[in-house]
Design an enzyme around this catalytic site. Structure first.
Site, PDB file in Angstrom:
ATOM      1  N   CYS A 122       0.820  -1.226   0.000  1.00  0.00           N
ATOM      2  CA  CYS A 122       0.000   0.000   0.000  1.00  0.00           C
ATOM      3  C   CYS A 122       0.848   1.267   0.000  1.00  0.00           C
ATOM      4  O   CYS A 122       0.335   2.364  -0.215  1.00  0.00           O
ATOM      5  CB  CYS A 122      -0.956  -0.003   1.185  1.00  0.00           C
ATOM      6  SG  CYS A 122      -2.020  -1.449   1.211  1.00  0.00           S
ATOM      7  N   HIS A 246      -2.691   7.090   2.741  1.00  0.00           N
ATOM      8  CA  HIS A 246      -3.266   5.872   2.157  1.00  0.00           C
ATOM      9  C   HIS A 246      -4.634   5.632   2.792  1.00  0.00           C
ATOM     10  O   HIS A 246      -4.801   5.741   4.013  1.00  0.00           O
ATOM     11  CB  HIS A 246      -2.322   4.696   2.408  1.00  0.00           C
ATOM     12  CG  HIS A 246      -2.971   3.374   2.195  1.00  0.00           C
ATOM     13  ND1 HIS A 246      -3.683   3.084   1.047  1.00  0.00           N
ATOM     14  CD2 HIS A 246      -3.029   2.259   2.977  1.00  0.00           C
ATOM     15  CE1 HIS A 246      -4.153   1.849   1.143  1.00  0.00           C
ATOM     16  NE2 HIS A 246      -3.775   1.331   2.297  1.00  0.00           N
ATOM     17  N   ASN A 280     -10.448   0.301   0.514  1.00  0.00           N
ATOM     18  CA  ASN A 280      -8.984   0.345   0.562  1.00  0.00           C
ATOM     19  C   ASN A 280      -8.465  -0.291  -0.731  1.00  0.00           C
ATOM     20  O   ASN A 280      -8.609  -1.495  -0.936  1.00  0.00           O
ATOM     21  CB  ASN A 280      -8.493  -0.424   1.796  1.00  0.00           C
ATOM     22  CG  ASN A 280      -6.972  -0.518   1.883  1.00  0.00           C
ATOM     23  OD1 ASN A 280      -6.272  -0.371   0.884  1.00  0.00           O
ATOM     24  ND2 ASN A 280      -6.466  -0.788   3.076  1.00  0.00           N
TER      25      ASN A 280
HETATM   26  N1  COA Z   1     -18.452  -7.188  11.077  1.00  0.00           N
HETATM   27  C1  COA Z   1     -19.041  -7.251  12.269  1.00  0.00           C
HETATM   28  N2  COA Z   1     -18.396  -7.543  13.407  1.00  0.00           N
HETATM   29  C2  COA Z   1     -17.085  -7.782  13.329  1.00  0.00           C
HETATM   30  C3  COA Z   1     -16.396  -7.767  12.113  1.00  0.00           C
HETATM   31  C4  COA Z   1     -17.129  -7.445  10.943  1.00  0.00           C
HETATM   32  N3  COA Z   1     -16.575  -7.367   9.714  1.00  0.00           N
HETATM   33  N4  COA Z   1     -15.107  -8.062  12.339  1.00  0.00           N
HETATM   34  C5  COA Z   1     -14.987  -8.240  13.651  1.00  0.00           C
HETATM   35  N5  COA Z   1     -16.196  -8.086  14.257  1.00  0.00           N
HETATM   36  C6  COA Z   1     -16.480  -8.178  15.689  1.00  0.00           C
HETATM   37  C7  COA Z   1     -15.671  -9.235  16.406  1.00  0.00           C
HETATM   38  O1  COA Z   1     -16.346 -10.471  16.444  1.00  0.00           O
HETATM   39  C8  COA Z   1     -15.523  -8.637  17.771  1.00  0.00           C
HETATM   40  O2  COA Z   1     -16.724  -8.833  18.490  1.00  0.00           O
HETATM   41  P1  COA Z   1     -16.704  -9.057  20.090  1.00  0.00           P
HETATM   42  O3  COA Z   1     -16.112  -7.798  20.677  1.00  0.00           O
HETATM   43  O4  COA Z   1     -18.144  -9.251  20.414  1.00  0.00           O
HETATM   44  O5  COA Z   1     -15.833 -10.246  20.308  1.00  0.00           O
HETATM   45  C9  COA Z   1     -15.418  -7.138  17.512  1.00  0.00           C
HETATM   46  O6  COA Z   1     -16.069  -6.910  16.255  1.00  0.00           O
HETATM   47  C10 COA Z   1     -13.991  -6.649  17.449  1.00  0.00           C
HETATM   48  O7  COA Z   1     -13.234  -7.517  16.628  1.00  0.00           O
HETATM   49  P2  COA Z   1     -11.779  -7.160  16.120  1.00  0.00           P
HETATM   50  O8  COA Z   1     -11.270  -8.244  15.251  1.00  0.00           O
HETATM   51  O9  COA Z   1     -10.986  -6.795  17.346  1.00  0.00           O
HETATM   52  O10 COA Z   1     -12.077  -5.902  15.215  1.00  0.00           O
HETATM   53  P3  COA Z   1     -11.365  -4.509  15.129  1.00  0.00           P
HETATM   54  O11 COA Z   1     -12.086  -3.489  15.903  1.00  0.00           O
HETATM   55  O12 COA Z   1      -9.897  -4.615  15.329  1.00  0.00           O
HETATM   56  O13 COA Z   1     -11.616  -4.176  13.578  1.00  0.00           O
HETATM   57  C11 COA Z   1     -10.422  -4.184  11.510  1.00  0.00           C
HETATM   58  C12 COA Z   1     -11.061  -5.034  12.594  1.00  0.00           C
HETATM   59  C13 COA Z   1      -9.759  -5.108  10.533  1.00  0.00           C
HETATM   60  C14 COA Z   1     -11.517  -3.391  10.822  1.00  0.00           C
HETATM   61  C15 COA Z   1      -9.426  -3.191  12.161  1.00  0.00           C
HETATM   62  O14 COA Z   1      -8.585  -3.892  13.056  1.00  0.00           O
HETATM   63  C16 COA Z   1      -8.596  -2.463  11.166  1.00  0.00           C
HETATM   64  O15 COA Z   1      -9.113  -1.731  10.341  1.00  0.00           O
HETATM   65  N6  COA Z   1      -7.274  -2.609  11.254  1.00  0.00           N
HETATM   66  C17 COA Z   1      -6.364  -1.977  10.309  1.00  0.00           C
HETATM   67  C18 COA Z   1      -6.315  -2.828   9.075  1.00  0.00           C
HETATM   68  C19 COA Z   1      -5.766  -2.083   7.901  1.00  0.00           C
HETATM   69  O16 COA Z   1      -5.857  -0.883   7.802  1.00  0.00           O
HETATM   70  N7  COA Z   1      -5.202  -2.845   6.987  1.00  0.00           N
HETATM   71  C20 COA Z   1      -4.675  -2.326   5.796  1.00  0.00           C
HETATM   72  C21 COA Z   1      -3.318  -1.823   5.981  1.00  0.00           C
HETATM   73  S1  COA Z   1      -2.768  -1.159   4.494  1.00  0.00           S
END
Ligand code: COA
Length: 324
Positions: A122, A246, A280
């Site tokens: 990215c 980004h 993204n």
């Molecule tokens: N829809 C609904 N619920 C979701 C979900 C989705 N797509 N993904 C996870 N959840 C739920 C989980 O089950 C969890 O529920 P709980 O609290 O009841 O157990 C809760 O949401 C949190 O899960 P988690 O995996 O910790 O999510 P998060 O808040 O970290 O969000 C991302 C996940 C991937 C959106 C986030 O971590 C993110 O954007 N990270 C950066 C990734 C990025 O930018 N990558 C590209 C780099 S170039």
């Protein structure tokens, strides 16, 4: 002793034109909630995306790059024969041979161009922009077509809710050429290879990411790199008219903007939010965001823009540019 001649290029470079390309098919959060356990509210709240564009069977890294590249050349008021080098940043071509750049050069009509692909995930576009600018300054290229093009849906598990809600397909392009006044500042780039496991492709198939770790890294480590890019260009945070990070996650974009404002960036600095309707798109996101913001009248010719790319590697690169 034989003494080799060294090439010498332009004193300065600038962006001459911008273009972008997106597939026609729109996929909303509600569409995704029909095939995986997710919902519109969660995605808007955590990632900031409402919809994204997804490639059809005929859309490829090369075809999207060709469309974006042709638009950038036209926007620069040039023809393909005015360009002599093509760089395509990408990390999603499914086969490494032939490279995308040679195909794009041929299809855009830049006959016999120098061309190569560059993979910094990215961060790829900002790496390629820096390489292009330095090549023009060194004299190894005259005008360079720089493209970021990605078909992420080829490498994302369509029912993995930690990646399929985020990634999408697109291409963005700029033409870089000589200039009397500097329009592309020095690059601040680097890697955090010790964190390489945070974004990988196990079994060469689908992207895996440690979402929370990536989020923490991006929200703490990227703003200082952006500050370094300002310093290298001799620009104050208050001089920045437009911030284009980004488009990884709207919350990450907002966190970077907040840190920069704490360091003197203006409240009225325009902050790219193209992720909301584009998702993204990895190396395509920065040039496409600038192109869309220009079309919307939010970015104007002469604006000082701070670009900062980051992603798998972990890799990052940023520079200050003057908008064309
Ligand atoms: N829809 C609904 N619920 C979701 C979900 C989705 N797509 N993904 C996870 N959840 C739920 C989980 O089950 C969890 O529920 P709980 O609290 O009841 O157990 C809760 O949401 C949190 O899960 P988690 O995996 O910790 O999510 P998060 O808040 O970290 O969000 C991302 C996940 C991937 C959106 C986030 O971590 C993110 O954007 N990270 C950066 C990734 C990025 O930018 N990558 C590209 C780099 S170039």
């Amino acid at each position: 002793m034989t003494r080799l001649r060294q090439s010498q290029g332009a004193a300065a470079t600038r962006i001459l034109g911008i273009g972008s390309s997106q597939p026609e098919r729109v996929v909303t959060n509600d569409d995704l909630s029909k095939i995986m356990d997710t919902n519109d509210e969660w995605i808007r709240d955590r990632v900031g995306i409402t919809e994204r564009r997804v490639a059809g069977p005929k859309d490829t890294v090369v075809s999207m790059a060709v469309e974006a590249g042709a638009k950038a050349i036209a926007a620069a008021g040039l023809t393909p024969s005015d360009v002599d080098t093509v760089l395509v940043a990408n990390c999603t071509t499914t086969v490494p041979i032939p490279n995308a750049a040679a195909q794009v050069a041929e299809l855009v009509g830049v006959k016999g161009a120098g061309g190569f692909d560059l993979n910094a995930a990215c961060a790829g576009f900002c790496y390629a922009l820096a390489a292009a600018s330095d090549m023009v300054r060194a004299g190894s290229a005259g005008r360079v077509l720089v493209i970021g093009s990605e078909k992420l849906t080829d490498v994302v598990d369509p029912v993995d809710r930690s990646t399929a809600i985020i990634f999408a397909d697109a291409a963005g392009a700029m033409v870089v050429g000589p200039s009397d006044e500097p329009g592309i500042g020095p690059v601040a780039w680097g890697t955090a290879g010790d964190l390489v496991e945070m974004i990988t492709m196990p079994n060469d198939r689908y992207i895996f990411q440690e979402g929370q770790s990536v989020f923490r890294w991006a929200t703490t480590k990227i703003a200082p790199i952006a500050m370094r890019a300002l310093e290298l260009a001799g620009v104050q945070p208050s001089d920045v008219d437009v911030l284009i990070p980004h488009q990884a996650n709207l919350r990450i974009v907002e966190a970077i903007a907040k840190r920069l404002r704490k360091n003197g960036a203006r409240e009225d600095m325009v902050v790219a939010d193209d992720i909301v309707t584009s998702g993204n798109t990895s190396s395509a996101s920065i040039p496409m965001a600038m192109d869309h913001m220009r079309a919307e009248g939010r970015v104007h010719s002469g604006d000082v823009a701070l670009l900062i790319g980051f992603g798998a590697g972990l890799s990052y690169a940023g520079q200050v540019v003057i908008c064309p």
